[in-house]
Design an enzyme around this catalytic site. Structure first.
Site, PDB file in Angstrom:
ATOM      1  N   GLY A 101      -7.031   5.280   5.004  1.00 49.78           N
ATOM      2  CA  GLY A 101      -6.533   6.215   4.006  1.00 49.78           C
ATOM      3  C   GLY A 101      -6.959   7.647   4.280  1.00 49.78           C
ATOM      4  O   GLY A 101      -8.013   7.908   4.861  1.00 49.78           O
ATOM      5  N   ASP A 123     -15.434  -1.964   8.303  1.00 52.45           N
ATOM      6  CA  ASP A 123     -16.200  -2.307   7.105  1.00 52.45           C
ATOM      7  C   ASP A 123     -17.214  -3.378   7.467  1.00 52.45           C
ATOM      8  O   ASP A 123     -16.866  -4.393   8.090  1.00 52.45           O
ATOM      9  CB  ASP A 123     -15.266  -2.804   6.005  1.00 52.45           C
ATOM     10  CG  ASP A 123     -14.282  -1.736   5.550  1.00 52.45           C
ATOM     11  OD1 ASP A 123     -14.633  -0.538   5.626  1.00 52.45           O
ATOM     12  OD2 ASP A 123     -13.171  -2.084   5.133  1.00 52.45           O
ATOM     13  N   GLU A 140     -13.840  -6.200   8.776  1.00 58.22           N
ATOM     14  CA  GLU A 140     -12.511  -5.878   9.288  1.00 58.22           C
ATOM     15  C   GLU A 140     -12.497  -4.463   9.854  1.00 58.22           C
ATOM     16  O   GLU A 140     -13.445  -3.689   9.653  1.00 58.22           O
ATOM     17  CB  GLU A 140     -11.456  -5.988   8.183  1.00 58.22           C
ATOM     18  CG  GLU A 140     -11.647  -5.005   7.040  1.00 58.22           C
ATOM     19  CD  GLU A 140     -10.560  -5.151   5.976  1.00 58.22           C
ATOM     20  OE1 GLU A 140      -9.450  -4.638   6.218  1.00 58.22           O
ATOM     21  OE2 GLU A 140     -10.828  -5.753   4.931  1.00 58.22           O
ATOM     22  N   GLU A 170       0.810  -1.217   0.000  1.00 52.61           N
ATOM     23  CA  GLU A 170       0.000   0.000   0.000  1.00 52.61           C
ATOM     24  C   GLU A 170       0.846   1.271   0.000  1.00 52.61           C
ATOM     25  O   GLU A 170       0.353   2.357   0.333  1.00 52.61           O
ATOM     26  CB  GLU A 170      -0.932   0.004   1.209  1.00 52.61           C
ATOM     27  CG  GLU A 170      -1.906  -1.160   1.238  1.00 52.61           C
ATOM     28  CD  GLU A 170      -2.792  -1.131   2.469  1.00 52.61           C
ATOM     29  OE1 GLU A 170      -3.736  -0.308   2.495  1.00 52.61           O
ATOM     30  OE2 GLU A 170      -2.550  -1.906   3.400  1.00 52.61           O
ATOM     31  N   ARG A 204     -11.481   2.654  11.131  1.00 57.04           N
ATOM     32  CA  ARG A 204     -12.635   2.528  10.234  1.00 57.04           C
ATOM     33  C   ARG A 204     -13.007   1.060  10.110  1.00 57.04           C
ATOM     34  O   ARG A 204     -12.152   0.220   9.822  1.00 57.04           O
ATOM     35  CB  ARG A 204     -12.298   3.085   8.849  1.00 57.04           C
ATOM     36  CG  ARG A 204     -13.526   3.396   7.993  1.00 57.04           C
ATOM     37  CD  ARG A 204     -13.147   3.553   6.530  1.00 57.04           C
ATOM     38  NE  ARG A 204     -12.918   2.256   5.914  1.00 57.04           N
ATOM     39  CZ  ARG A 204     -11.810   1.915   5.269  1.00 57.04           C
ATOM     40  NH1 ARG A 204     -10.800   2.762   5.173  1.00 57.04           N
ATOM     41  NH2 ARG A 204     -11.694   0.706   4.730  1.00 57.04           N
ATOM     42  N   TYR A 214      -9.665   3.675  -5.168  1.00 61.52           N
ATOM     43  CA  TYR A 214      -8.679   4.722  -5.423  1.00 61.52           C
ATOM     44  C   TYR A 214      -8.661   5.269  -6.852  1.00 61.52           C
ATOM     45  O   TYR A 214      -8.111   6.336  -7.089  1.00 61.52           O
ATOM     46  CB  TYR A 214      -7.280   4.196  -5.091  1.00 61.52           C
ATOM     47  CG  TYR A 214      -7.151   3.774  -3.652  1.00 61.52           C
ATOM     48  CD1 TYR A 214      -7.230   4.703  -2.623  1.00 61.52           C
ATOM     49  CD2 TYR A 214      -6.978   2.440  -3.312  1.00 61.52           C
ATOM     50  CE1 TYR A 214      -7.127   4.318  -1.296  1.00 61.52           C
ATOM     51  CE2 TYR A 214      -6.871   2.047  -1.978  1.00 61.52           C
ATOM     52  CZ  TYR A 214      -6.947   2.986  -0.986  1.00 61.52           C
ATOM     53  OH  TYR A 214      -6.850   2.601   0.322  1.00 61.52           O
ATOM     54  N   ASN A 231      -9.720  -1.129  10.073  1.00 65.87           N
ATOM     55  CA  ASN A 231      -8.452  -0.518   9.662  1.00 65.87           C
ATOM     56  C   ASN A 231      -8.051   0.504  10.721  1.00 65.87           C
ATOM     57  O   ASN A 231      -8.829   1.399  11.046  1.00 65.87           O
ATOM     58  CB  ASN A 231      -8.607   0.178   8.310  1.00 65.87           C
ATOM     59  CG  ASN A 231      -8.959  -0.793   7.206  1.00 65.87           C
ATOM     60  OD1 ASN A 231      -8.115  -1.453   6.651  1.00 65.87           O
ATOM     61  ND2 ASN A 231     -10.255  -0.903   6.904  1.00 65.87           N
ATOM     62  N   SER A 272      -6.432  -2.301   1.692  1.00 66.44           N
ATOM     63  CA  SER A 272      -6.780  -1.684   0.398  1.00 66.44           C
ATOM     64  C   SER A 272      -7.308  -2.690  -0.614  1.00 66.44           C
ATOM     65  O   SER A 272      -7.202  -2.478  -1.821  1.00 66.44           O
ATOM     66  CB  SER A 272      -5.580  -0.927  -0.189  1.00 66.44           C
ATOM     67  OG  SER A 272      -5.287   0.209   0.590  1.00 66.44           O
TER      68      SER A 272
END
Length: 311
Positions: A277, A258, A271, A23, A256, A217, A273, A151
């Site tokens: 990002g 998901d 998951e 990443e 964050r 992205y 994070n 990512s």
């Protein structure tokens, strides 16, 4: 965070970005955005592209605290957090244990299972035999993921055994430990945490099979729905589930989660994070904006967490 906070209290701040994970390119963009916001706010900040010389870079000049914007292994997995602990440098985000746990999708799921939090059924793949067994026990469709990448790198949706075997071999290039889990059909939500508060959930929409690297992205047609479209009770349920998921792992500062919702309306944790990002396509700044927090205020709020001692 109040705009009246004296930014001089932060002292000299090193923004750690880049690194050597898969990443890296995303981290470079995130780090550049964070650095610019800090400097524009008057913080004495500079950047370190983390490489093999990171120990020397950290010791060659005074550093009062570090803003970690390293995504993936080497930056989000507890490694740099442990280094900074040893160096006595306060840093943003989660500590060593929470970072390591959240980066490992398999162990994250094992912990959630142990406390009764909903997450899709799964299996670990380390051999072709494991693929055959997972196909029998879990059925199709399935999603394959490197256990310790972010990512959506190395991920693939599969509908049969040959595709599963191929996806496992591809994912092995990123991580020797591969996770496969049941595919949940339904909307995907991402929910950011900031200093213990849950920010407005975002519903994601993409023309891709799932919210993959390109959708995150590169794509210009990815849809971000805020408000997320849930009724008040379901949104409250989603926020509470996210808070419990993060607390169980020990996530602090920011992060964050998901989450998928199935056809019956039930939520399933995927998951967390711990260093999300911070690019122009990123979700935490988007959620913060919906809560009335602009990018500079978000960055300063994350950094302000370094002013308190860790528990």
């Amino acid at each position: 965070m109040s705009q009246s906070v004296n930014v001089q209290a932060f002292g000299r701040v090193a923004v750690l970005y880049g690194g050597h994970s898969a990443e890296r390119e995303v981290s470079l963009k995130s780090g550049a955005a964070v650095l610019a916001a800090l400097q524009q706010a008057g913080v004495d900040a500079f950047a370190i592209d983390v490489g093999a010389d990171v120990l020397m870079r950290l010791s060659e000049q005074p550093i009062d605290r570090a803003f970690i914007v390293l995504h993936g292994r080497g930056g989000e997995d507890g490694t740099v957090q442990g280094l900074l602990e040893c160096a006595g440098i306060p840093y943003t985000g989660s500590g060593v244990l929470a970072s390591a746990l959240a980066m490992d999708k398999l162990r994250t799921k094992q912990i959630w299972h142990s406390v009764g939090l909903p997450t899709p059924r799964h299996a670990a793949l380390v051999s072709a035999e494991d693929c055959h067994q997972a196909a029998t026990e879990l059925g199709f469709p399935l999603i394959v993921k490197p256990a310790s990448e972010g990512s959506s790198i190395g991920m693939a949706k599969v509908d049969d055994l040959p595709a599963l075997l191929a996806a496992w071999q591809e994912a092995c290039q990123f991580d020797p430990q591969v996770l496969v889990e049941q595919w949940i059909s339904g909307p995907e939500f991402t929910i950011a945490m900031l200093n213990g508060e849950v920010l407005p959930p975002i519903r994601l929409g993409t023309s891709h099979a799932f919210y993959d690297y390109d959708a995150k992205y590169l794509s210009t047609d990815t849809q971000y729905q805020i408000p997320c479209g849930l009724d008040a009770d379901k949104e409250a349920e989603l926020r509470e589930l996210t808070a419990r998921a993060c607390q169980t792992l020990g996530v602090t500062g920011w992060g964050r989660a998901d989450v998928m919702q199935d056809a019956q309306g039930d939520f399933w944790l995927l998951e967390v994070n711990t260093v999300p990002g911070m690019t122009d396509h990123s979700l935490v700044p988007m959620a913060a904006q919906a809560a009335g927090i602009d990018f500079t205020a978000l960055v300063l709020s994350i950094l302000a967490g370094t002013l308190q001692a860790r528990g």
